[in-house]
Scaffold this motif. Structure first.
Motif, PDB file in Angstrom:
ATOM      1  N   ASP A 334     -18.169 -94.478   8.939  1.00  0.00           N
ATOM      2  CA  ASP A 334     -16.816 -95.053   8.969  1.00  0.00           C
ATOM      3  C   ASP A 334     -16.952 -96.555   9.220  1.00  0.00           C
ATOM      4  O   ASP A 334     -17.135 -97.002  10.354  1.00  0.00           O
ATOM      5  N   LEU A 335     -16.845 -97.352   8.157  1.00  0.00           N
ATOM      6  CA  LEU A 335     -17.026 -98.797   8.296  1.00  0.00           C
ATOM      7  C   LEU A 335     -15.895 -99.455   9.067  1.00  0.00           C
ATOM      8  O   LEU A 335     -16.024-100.604   9.487  1.00  0.00           O
ATOM      9  N   ALA A 336     -14.807 -98.721   9.269  1.00  0.00           N
ATOM     10  CA  ALA A 336     -13.684 -99.266  10.046  1.00  0.00           C
ATOM     11  C   ALA A 336     -13.812 -98.960  11.536  1.00  0.00           C
ATOM     12  O   ALA A 336     -12.977 -99.393  12.333  1.00  0.00           O
ATOM     13  N   LEU A 337     -14.863 -98.208  11.925  1.00  0.00           N
ATOM     14  CA  LEU A 337     -15.026 -97.835  13.334  1.00  0.00           C
ATOM     15  C   LEU A 337     -15.226 -99.083  14.196  1.00  0.00           C
ATOM     16  O   LEU A 337     -16.045 -99.949  13.880  1.00  0.00           O
ATOM     17  N   ARG A 338     -14.464 -99.140  15.283  1.00  0.00           N
ATOM     18  CA  ARG A 338     -14.565-100.257  16.217  1.00  0.00           C
ATOM     19  C   ARG A 338     -14.347 -99.719  17.631  1.00  0.00           C
ATOM     20  O   ARG A 338     -13.699 -98.682  17.816  1.00  0.00           O
ATOM     21  N   PRO A 339     -14.847-100.418  18.639  1.00  0.00           N
ATOM     22  CA  PRO A 339     -14.542-100.018  20.020  1.00  0.00           C
ATOM     23  C   PRO A 339     -13.040-100.061  20.287  1.00  0.00           C
ATOM     24  O   PRO A 339     -12.322-100.908  19.736  1.00  0.00           O
ATOM     25  N   ALA A 340     -12.588 -99.155  21.144  1.00  0.00           N
ATOM     26  CA  ALA A 340     -11.155 -99.043  21.441  1.00  0.00           C
ATOM     27  C   ALA A 340     -10.750 -99.989  22.557  1.00  0.00           C
ATOM     28  O   ALA A 340      -9.734 -99.758  23.212  1.00  0.00           O
ATOM     29  N   TRP A 341     -11.523-101.043  22.809  1.00  0.00           N
ATOM     30  CA  TRP A 341     -11.197-102.031  23.830  1.00  0.00           C
ATOM     31  C   TRP A 341     -11.602-103.402  23.287  1.00  0.00           C
ATOM     32  O   TRP A 341     -12.156-103.510  22.181  1.00  0.00           O
ATOM     33  N   ASN A 342     -11.323-104.448  24.017  1.00  0.00           N
ATOM     34  CA  ASN A 342     -11.639-105.798  23.553  1.00  0.00           C
ATOM     35  C   ASN A 342     -13.127-105.922  23.232  1.00  0.00           C
ATOM     36  O   ASN A 342     -13.980-105.505  24.018  1.00  0.00           O
ATOM     37  N   HIS A 343     -13.417-106.522  22.098  1.00  0.00           N
ATOM     38  CA  HIS A 343     -14.809-106.648  21.674  1.00  0.00           C
ATOM     39  C   HIS A 343     -14.933-107.809  20.680  1.00  0.00           C
ATOM     40  O   HIS A 343     -13.938-108.318  20.161  1.00  0.00           O
ATOM     41  N   LEU A 344     -16.170-108.196  20.432  1.00  0.00           N
ATOM     42  CA  LEU A 344     -16.491-109.238  19.461  1.00  0.00           C
ATOM     43  C   LEU A 344     -17.238-108.587  18.306  1.00  0.00           C
ATOM     44  O   LEU A 344     -18.138-107.774  18.523  1.00  0.00           O
ATOM     45  N   VAL A 345     -16.869-108.931  17.066  1.00  0.00           N
ATOM     46  CA  VAL A 345     -17.521-108.361  15.888  1.00  0.00           C
ATOM     47  C   VAL A 345     -18.486-109.381  15.292  1.00  0.00           C
ATOM     48  O   VAL A 345     -18.120-110.550  15.071  1.00  0.00           O
ATOM     49  N   ILE A 346     -19.711-108.953  15.030  1.00  0.00           N
ATOM     50  CA  ILE A 346     -20.720-109.764  14.353  1.00  0.00           C
ATOM     51  C   ILE A 346     -20.896-109.214  12.946  1.00  0.00           C
ATOM     52  O   ILE A 346     -21.200-108.029  12.772  1.00  0.00           O
ATOM     53  N   ASP A 347     -20.684-110.043  11.943  1.00  0.00           N
ATOM     54  CA  ASP A 347     -20.834-109.620  10.553  1.00  0.00           C
ATOM     55  C   ASP A 347     -22.286-109.817  10.125  1.00  0.00           C
ATOM     56  O   ASP A 347     -22.759-110.949  10.012  1.00  0.00           O
ATOM     57  N   ASN A 348     -22.986-108.710   9.913  1.00  0.00           N
ATOM     58  CA  ASN A 348     -24.382-108.772   9.490  1.00  0.00           C
ATOM     59  C   ASN A 348     -24.570-108.123   8.126  1.00  0.00           C
ATOM     60  O   ASN A 348     -25.625-107.605   7.810  1.00  0.00           O
ATOM     61  N   GLY A 349     -23.489-108.156   7.334  1.00  0.00           N
ATOM     62  CA  GLY A 349     -23.542-107.573   6.005  1.00  0.00           C
ATOM     63  C   GLY A 349     -24.060-108.552   4.968  1.00  0.00           C
ATOM     64  O   GLY A 349     -24.402-109.702   5.268  1.00  0.00           O
ATOM     65  N   THR A 350     -24.096-108.093   3.721  1.00  0.00           N
ATOM     66  CA  THR A 350     -24.640-108.903   2.628  1.00  0.00           C
ATOM     67  C   THR A 350     -23.865-110.201   2.437  1.00  0.00           C
ATOM     68  O   THR A 350     -24.438-111.255   2.172  1.00  0.00           O
TER      69      THR A 350
END
Length: 370
Positions: A334-350
């Motif tokens: 599930d590429l939309a999966l994220r933590p259910a609390w405040n978080h920072l996302v790092i994009d390491n995709g192509t």
């Protein structure tokens, strides 16, 4: 000229050299800071001789400013001067602090030592109540020094060890209770690059890195064998029900041991079940609140193709089920999966705008501004 003054002058010389090369290339401090990347205040501090930073910084500056190795060479000369200075300082500190301990230790009169030689800053009545942690540490190190001399046959410089321990102790108590330790939780799917990010952050901050696979893999494999399963299958019922909970318990227990002693810690694990469940963070926070531990969560995102390339490239046995059943596995991602609390996302995709190294540098400034 004193050795301390010589160190200050060398630091200022190094800073002036950086400023000269930067000006020669027509760059402002902001321009160089953006290119490194580093904060402008850090560049200003280095050029003013107030700080030095690490070799990676000077290597990048040398390359960006086309200094032909001059900046890096001067930096290494400074570090060599610093090493000799610290060695002399450590030796002087050993003679000053532990001269009495050495004399007593050589007579073997340990009881007399405990009552007659108090640790620096410890009053006599406190000493009577029992040896302080500092005095115990001094005894242990002094035993090593008196037993092996200034250097042992293996080439270990014990005087530097003494000074490093004392400096770390002093720095720890100067910080006091004001700075609560930080737990940095890095999650994401297998092959997203979470361990790579954790390693980069550990290098930037100097904090310990606890990776779930590194910490628990031998135990996991033996448990799966004992349960009659495949030691490399992380998708079986036996793993999910009986082994996985133990892995995470071991991981968090190890992290908590670091944190409760005031050491900020980085943890890397998939967290695929935990991330969507806000109760998981609540339970963890309830455990940490009493110790004033802060929590920061980072989620490493990547596309299916890049995750596959990383898994195939690292060729780890624990990934064999995923790679052998890729269609079934990737269909459940599930590429939309994220933590259910405040978080920072790092994009390491192509298609990531910034490489993960630059993103890690930005995160490092946030979590460890010093």
């Amino acid at each position: 000229m004193s050795d301390a003054q010589r160190m200050r002058d060398a630091k200022k010389t190094l800073g002036r050299q950086l400023a000269t090369w930067r000006t020669l290339r027509g760059l402002r401090q902001h321009d160089l800071a953006d290119a490194i990347p580093m904060s402008r205040s850090t560049i200003a501090g280095v050029e003013a001789g107030a700080q030095v930073v690490d070799e990676t910084f000077w290597s990048r500056c040398d390359s960006l400013l086309h200094a032909d190795g001059e900046l890096l060479a001067t930096y290494r000369q400074y570090r060599e001067l610093e090493r000799r200075y610290q060695q002399e300082r450590a030796e002087a500190a050993r003679r000053k602090r532990w001269g009495a301990v050495t004399a007593v230790a050589r007579t073997g009169d340990i009881r007399h030592h405990e009552t007659a030689v108090a640790a620096p800053g410890v009053e006599a009545d406190e000493q009577a109540a029992g040896p302080s942690p500092v005095s115990v540490m001094q005894k242990v190190l002094e035993s090593a020094v008196t037993g092996a001399g200034d250097s042992d046959p293996a080439g270990v410089d014990l005087s530097l060890l003494e000074q490093r321990v004392l400096d770390a102790h002093d720095a720890r108590w100067r910080r006091g209770p004001r700075e609560a330790p930080l737990l940095v939780v890095v999650g994401g799917y297998a092959g997203s690059g979470k361990t790579q990010l954790g390693e980069l952050l550990a290098a930037l901050t100097g904090w310990p890195l606890l990776d779930k696979d590194t910490l628990t893999r031998p135990m996991t494999e033996e448990l799966l064998r004992a349960l009659g399963g495949d030691p490399n299958d992380r998708h079986s019922d036996a793993y999910l029900a009986a082994v996985r909970p133990i892995e995470y318990r071991c991981l968090l227990n190890a992290a908590f041991d670091q944190l409760r002693h005031g050491t900020s810690t980085i943890v890397t694990a998939p967290l695929l079940r935990e991330a969507p469940d806000p109760r998981w963070l609540d339970r963890m926070r309830s455990r940490f609140t009493a110790s004033q531990i802060r929590v920061a969560t980072i989620w490493v995102d990547a596309d299916i193709e890049s995750m596959y390339r990383r898994l195939a490239s690292r060729d780890a046995a624990r990934d064999s089920w995923k790679l052998n059943h890729w269609n079934a596995y990737s269909g459940a991602v599930d590429l939309a999966l994220r933590p259910a609390w405040n978080h920072l996302v790092i994009d390491n995709g192509t298609g990531a705008v910034r490489p993960i190294e630059e993103q890690a540098a930005l995160v490092g400034r946030i979590i460890s501004p010093a």
